[in-house]
Design a protein around this motif. Structure first.
Motif, PDB file in Angstrom:
ATOM      1  N   ALA B  70     110.406 107.764 111.908  1.00 28.39           N
ATOM      2  CA  ALA B  70     111.333 107.193 113.168  1.00 28.39           C
ATOM      3  C   ALA B  70     112.369 106.031 112.857  1.00 28.39           C
ATOM      4  CB  ALA B  70     110.616 106.891 114.451  1.00 28.39           C
ATOM      5  N   TYR B  71     111.825 105.152 112.185  1.00 27.41           N
ATOM      6  CA  TYR B  71     112.362 103.998 111.588  1.00 27.41           C
ATOM      7  C   TYR B  71     113.493 104.366 110.727  1.00 27.41           C
ATOM      8  CZ  TYR B  71     113.860 100.256 108.675  1.00 27.41           C
ATOM      9  OH  TYR B  71     114.758  99.376 107.698  1.00 27.41           O
ATOM     10  N   GLY B  72     112.872 105.084 109.396  1.00 26.65           N
ATOM     11  CA  GLY B  72     113.840 105.599 108.369  1.00 26.65           C
ATOM     12  C   GLY B  72     115.044 106.441 108.985  1.00 26.65           C
ATOM     13  N   ASP B  73     114.773 107.268 110.068  1.00 29.58           N
ATOM     14  CA  ASP B  73     115.917 108.140 110.539  1.00 29.58           C
ATOM     15  C   ASP B  73     117.195 107.179 110.602  1.00 29.58           C
ATOM     16  OD1 ASP B  73     115.131 110.595 110.580  1.00 29.58           O
ATOM     17  OD2 ASP B  73     114.568 110.470 112.877  1.00 29.58           O
ATOM     18  N   SER B  74     117.008 105.800 111.273  1.00 26.13           N
ATOM     19  CA  SER B  74     117.928 105.004 111.610  1.00 26.13           C
ATOM     20  C   SER B  74     118.912 104.773 110.295  1.00 26.13           C
ATOM     21  CB  SER B  74     117.654 104.031 112.339  1.00 26.13           C
ATOM     22  OG  SER B  74     117.120 104.407 113.693  1.00 26.13           O
ATOM     23  N   ILE B  75     118.275 104.542 109.308  1.00 25.81           N
ATOM     24  CA  ILE B  75     119.088 104.160 108.116  1.00 25.81           C
ATOM     25  C   ILE B  75     120.217 105.080 107.744  1.00 25.81           C
ATOM     26  CG2 ILE B  75     118.817 103.793 105.498  1.00 25.81           C
ATOM     27  CD1 ILE B  75     115.940 103.373 105.972  1.00 25.81           C
ATOM     28  N   ALA B  76     120.049 106.451 107.897  1.00 29.78           N
ATOM     29  CA  ALA B  76     121.158 107.337 107.795  1.00 29.78           C
ATOM     30  C   ALA B  76     122.160 107.277 108.955  1.00 29.78           C
ATOM     31  CB  ALA B  76     120.727 108.827 107.545  1.00 29.78           C
ATOM     32  N   SER B  77     121.601 106.905 110.170  1.00 26.44           N
ATOM     33  CA  SER B  77     122.430 106.551 110.897  1.00 26.44           C
ATOM     34  C   SER B  77     123.448 105.360 111.266  1.00 26.44           C
ATOM     35  CB  SER B  77     121.673 106.565 112.414  1.00 26.44           C
ATOM     36  OG  SER B  77     121.008 107.634 112.699  1.00 26.44           O
ATOM     37  N   ILE B  78     122.732 104.513 110.579  1.00 24.17           N
ATOM     38  CA  ILE B  78     123.312 103.090 110.424  1.00 24.17           C
ATOM     39  C   ILE B  78     124.437 103.247 109.160  1.00 24.17           C
ATOM     40  CG2 ILE B  78     123.201 100.762 109.886  1.00 24.17           C
ATOM     41  CD1 ILE B  78     120.476 100.956 111.430  1.00 24.17           C
ATOM     42  N   LEU B  79     124.195 103.924 108.295  1.00 29.40           N
ATOM     43  CA  LEU B  79     124.852 103.709 107.135  1.00 29.40           C
ATOM     44  C   LEU B  79     126.046 104.956 106.928  1.00 29.40           C
ATOM     45  CD1 LEU B  79     122.180 102.771 104.241  1.00 29.40           C
ATOM     46  CD2 LEU B  79     123.841 101.194 105.402  1.00 29.40           C
ATOM     47  N   ILE B  80     125.530 105.734 107.090  1.00 29.30           N
ATOM     48  CA  ILE B  80     126.574 107.052 107.025  1.00 29.30           C
ATOM     49  C   ILE B  80     126.830 107.943 108.352  1.00 29.30           C
ATOM     50  CG2 ILE B  80     126.149 107.559 104.565  1.00 29.30           C
ATOM     51  CD1 ILE B  80     124.447 109.781 105.264  1.00 29.30           C
ATOM     52  N   ASN B  81     126.376 107.345 109.329  1.00 28.99           N
ATOM     53  CA  ASN B  81     126.537 108.072 110.604  1.00 28.99           C
ATOM     54  C   ASN B  81     126.036 109.360 110.796  1.00 28.99           C
ATOM     55  OD1 ASN B  81     127.923 107.487 113.342  1.00 28.99           O
ATOM     56  ND2 ASN B  81     129.822 108.486 112.755  1.00 28.99           N
ATOM     57  N   ALA B 109     118.315  95.604 108.822  1.00 31.33           N
ATOM     58  CA  ALA B 109     117.349  94.561 109.210  1.00 31.33           C
ATOM     59  C   ALA B 109     117.133  94.423 110.666  1.00 31.33           C
ATOM     60  CB  ALA B 109     117.636  93.116 108.397  1.00 31.33           C
ATOM     61  N   LEU B 110     118.187  94.579 111.491  1.00 33.82           N
ATOM     62  CA  LEU B 110     117.940  94.564 112.983  1.00 33.82           C
ATOM     63  C   LEU B 110     116.992  95.781 113.321  1.00 33.82           C
ATOM     64  CD1 LEU B 110     121.618  93.824 114.270  1.00 33.82           C
ATOM     65  CD2 LEU B 110     119.718  92.500 114.629  1.00 33.82           C
ATOM     66  N   SER B 111     117.542  96.840 112.872  1.00 34.23           N
ATOM     67  CA  SER B 111     116.753  98.186 113.055  1.00 34.23           C
ATOM     68  C   SER B 111     115.258  98.018 112.782  1.00 34.23           C
ATOM     69  CB  SER B 111     117.278  99.156 112.145  1.00 34.23           C
ATOM     70  OG  SER B 111     116.543 100.379 112.501  1.00 34.23           O
ATOM     71  N   ALA B 112     114.963  97.347 111.553  1.00 28.75           N
ATOM     72  CA  ALA B 112     113.434  96.991 111.074  1.00 28.75           C
ATOM     73  C   ALA B 112     112.956  96.264 112.237  1.00 28.75           C
ATOM     74  CB  ALA B 112     113.624  96.486 109.898  1.00 28.75           C
ATOM     75  N   ILE B 113     113.460  95.134 112.554  1.00 33.11           N
ATOM     76  CA  ILE B 113     112.864  94.009 113.179  1.00 33.11           C
ATOM     77  C   ILE B 113     112.359  94.545 114.876  1.00 33.11           C
ATOM     78  CG2 ILE B 113     112.966  91.833 114.631  1.00 33.11           C
ATOM     79  CD1 ILE B 113     114.907  90.915 111.908  1.00 33.11           C
ATOM     80  N   ALA B 114     113.779  95.172 115.488  1.00 33.64           N
ATOM     81  CA  ALA B 114     113.624  95.724 116.609  1.00 33.64           C
ATOM     82  C   ALA B 114     112.733  96.776 116.680  1.00 33.64           C
ATOM     83  CB  ALA B 114     114.982  96.551 116.949  1.00 33.64           C
ATOM     84  N   SER B 115     112.442  97.964 115.574  1.00 33.81           N
ATOM     85  CA  SER B 115     111.390  98.807 115.541  1.00 33.81           C
ATOM     86  C   SER B 115     110.110  98.094 115.671  1.00 33.81           C
ATOM     87  CB  SER B 115     111.753  99.853 114.330  1.00 33.81           C
ATOM     88  OG  SER B 115     112.959 100.398 114.332  1.00 33.81           O
ATOM     89  N   LEU B 116     109.797  97.236 114.777  1.00 33.80           N
ATOM     90  CA  LEU B 116     108.429  96.531 114.774  1.00 33.80           C
ATOM     91  C   LEU B 116     108.353  96.090 116.277  1.00 33.80           C
ATOM     92  CD1 LEU B 116     106.032  95.132 113.245  1.00 33.80           C
ATOM     93  CD2 LEU B 116     107.577  93.053 113.090  1.00 33.80           C
TER      94      LEU B 116
END
Lengths: 170, 499
Positions: B70-81, B109-116
């Motif tokens: 669920a956290y990792g999913d946002s990586i692709a959203s953030i980086l390549i939309n 990093a925002l995504s990681a902190i917020a997800s935590l």
């Protein structure tokens, strides 16, 4: 004059809306052949969809006929984002890319995943500017990594293709 | 009680459990970072690998995969939309603009902190508030569940300012597609148009993958070049911590939304993140900055998603009602390991070990995410010549892997075409996907409500919660029009509503 103005309404946006409207209409008609409970909610949703599509289309037609100041949606869309690409590079028209994505499963079916992926990845990369040995290396490495990842790490049974089945399994 | 908790943490921290916790986190991060494959894919794929594990290890492992995916999913959203699943769609809206501004590292990093933070909030609800929340959820009947589904769709439709009608049309299209196949209540086959393959319905994965991944690469192929410049990948954890520390109310609001949506059966991370984003936008003093890289627009849905991932487990563990499709797979894991959700699950040491493992899983993905954020950010440096064919193959094979049928790849291509057209003409894709996800739930509860009230629609007006939800829905749909009228009355330039 009106015909000329109405011709401006022939665009992809409106064609898409008409297609959605046609789909909603077919669901509405189809729901009359169903059991009352199975049909109730689809009837409601398809009717709402149809009303919304007609509302938008009629609104656009009226706007064009009245020469309203509000221009059609296609031209009043927000300006495109500033182009912040690091390099322009070579490009592939979107419809050609769509054709490639339709052809890819067909080739997978016959030639199997590894060979068709090698062709697809190398071909698209080269068309987008990754020429020569770099393109070939990228295609080969990517295919190897994808096969390893899906076939061996994620245990997905990748298709070997009809050719492989006929030649080696028969 | 204290002994049980201490033993639970000791057991979760045993070398064996810790090893699988970290392994699950790494697997989840890898699967999550792959565009277009989400938690369902990751957890379903790993389920067969837990057969030989003890029950507590298996659940901790799968919970770690779930949270990290669920956290990792946002990586692709953030980086390549390209979102990995419904829950990370809002991460595209403000996360990707941050990347385009050269703050990709900070956004991750925002995504990681917020997800935590969301995960901790969800965990606290799981441990302390679950009895109260379940009592409230039990009071909700079919009319309220139906209205909640309609409200979620409506909020999504108004998410893109000026595109409300287009959003509603997309929501209807999603619902229509969800009707295809066998009706879950009557068993009738509907809208198959004589095509055999449609009898099973159209699964969400090829649609999500097609609309979001392929639709995206058609545009990328047409543009060429790279997604970003080397100098644009900047920002980091410290900056992200500062941004988060300034937004306490955002975190509280989003945490509550995530917990609430998580505890309600069947409404998963997709609803939580979108509803939270909308609430944050409404609450903001600067709503126009949303969609342009406002950190609050990323923090809010990520906190809600993190809270919902764990909150989803409340009805799953206590009532045996999955909080989301992914927790349905987790529930299958419980059954495979001889455990029955409900009162029995809460007997003995097991729940304490599992709950401790779930909390540790939040810290595991956070630590890995924070320390590797810069490396993930390098993805944007890849030229489109590499990304386009790779995403194309991943999208096709990801959808294939879920069904092992090549025809699904054609569906992905067709929905990619649809996604590109929608993108070019400003049709929001999220309502389509949410309509598809919630279609069964909304229809089943509509039919149940009609049965309960013998074919009368009086349940809409006689049940206070349902009526309140209806009023909120109508107000949210009418808001853009009311706002335009209000501005016109005040003499300010009105924002026209696009048809």
């Amino acid at each position: 004059m009106n015909v000329k103005r109405l011709a401006a309404l022939v665009n992809v946006d409106n064609a898409f809306l008409v297609a959605v409207g046609a789909l909603a209409a077919s669901f509405l008609v189809g729901s009359f052949r169903l059991n009352a409970m199975a049909a109730a909610f689809p009837k409601l949703v398809s009717a709402i969809a149809l009303i919304l599509v007609v509302y938008v289309l009629v609104g656009r037609i009226v706007a064009v006929l009245r020469e309203a100041t509000a221009v059609p949606a296609r031209t009043r869309d927000e300006p495109a984002e500033p182009h912040d690409r690091a390099q322009s590079g070579r490009t592939i028209p979107w419809f050609l890319m769509f054709v490639f994505t339709l052809l890819y499963p067909l080739v997978v079916l016959f030639a199997g995943f590894p060979s068709s992926t090698l062709v697809f990845v190398t071909g698209v990369a080269m068309l987008l500017g990754l020429r020569g040995i770099r393109g070939l290396l990228f295609g080969a490495l990517s295919t190897a990594v994808l096969v390893l990842l899906f076939q061996y790490v994620l245990q997905v049974p990748l298709p070997g293709g009809l050719v492989w089945e006929v030649l080696f399994r028969s | 009680m204290v002994d049980l908790w201490l033993n639970g943490f000791a057991s979760a921290l045993s070398p064996h459990n810790l090893l699988f916790l970290i392994l699950g986190t790494v697997v989840g991060m890898v699967v999550g970072a792959l565009p277009a494959v989400g938690p369902n894919f990751g957890v379903a794929l790993m389920l067969p690998m837990t057969f030989a594990m003890p029950a507590d290890t298996a659940i901790i492992f799968l919970a770690a995969v779930h949270a990290a995916t669920a956290y990792g999913d946002s990586i692709a959203s953030i980086l390549i939309n390209v979102p990995g699943g419904g829950g990370s769609i809002p991460a595209c809206w403000d996360g990707h603009p941050l990347t385009r501004q050269g703050k990709g590292g900070m956004a991750l990093a925002l995504s990681a902190i917020a997800s935590l933070l969301g995960g901790i909030a969800g965990w606290l609800s799981l441990v302390f508030l679950s009895p109260l929340l379940i009592a409230a959820a039990l009071r909700i009947g079919p009319p309220e569940v139906f209205m909640i589904g309609v409200l979620a769709l409506s909020l999504l439709a108004v998410a893109v300012q000026g595109q409300t009608v287009k959003g509603l049309i997309m929501a209807c299209l999603g619902l229509l597609i969800s009707f295809i196949g066998q009706d879950s209540i009557t068993g009738f086959y509907r809208f198959t148009f004589g095509i055999g393959i449609l009898e099973d319905g159209i699964d969400i994965i090829p649609i999500v993958v097609g609309v979001f991944a392929l639709g995206q690469i058609f545009g990328m192929a047409q543009e060429g070049g790279t997604i970003g410049r080397l100098s644009e990948v900047g920002g980091g954890a410290l900056e992200a911590f500062r941004e988060v520390s300034r937004r306490t109310m955002t975190i509280v609001r989003a945490g509550l939304v995530g917990i609430w949506v998580g505890v309600l059966p069947a409404l998963g991370i997709g609803s939580a993140s979108v509803v939270s984003y909308m609430m944050e936008k409404r609450a903001s003093k600067d709503p126009d900055s949303f969609g342009k890289g406002n950190p609050a627009g990323l923090i809010s849905p990520e906190v809600a998603k993190g809270a919902c991932v764990v909150g989803d487990l409340v009805p799953t563990f206590t009532l045996g009602i999955p909080g989301s499709p992914t927790t349905a797979i987790l529930m299958a894991a419980l059954v495979v390991h001889g455990l029955r959700p409900g009162v029995d699950f809460f007997k003995g040491q097991l729940p304490y070990t599992v709950f401790a493992g779930i909390l540790l899983a939040q810290f595991a993905f956070f630590l890995i995410g924070i320390f590797t954020a810069k490396y993930w950010a390098k993805v944007v440096l890849l030229p489109n010549a590499m990304l386009v064919p790779l995403i194309g193959v991943l999208a096709a094979v990801g959808a294939f892997a879920d069904h092992n049928r090549i025809e699904v790849m054609y569906l992905v291509a067709l929905f990619g075409f649809l996604g590109y057209i929608m993108n070019q003409n400003h049709y929001p894709a999220a309502p389509l996907v949410l309509g598809l996800v919630l279609g069964d739930l909304i229809e089943a509860n509509y039919n149940r409500s009609m049965l309960l009230y013998k074919g009368s629609l009086s349940w809409v007006f006689t049940r206070p919660v349902a009526l309140t939800l209806l009023i909120i829905t109508v107000l949210s749909l009418g808001w853009p029009y009311l706002e335009t009228a209000y501005r016109a009355l005040r003499g300010r330039p009105a924002e026209t509503i696009t048809r």
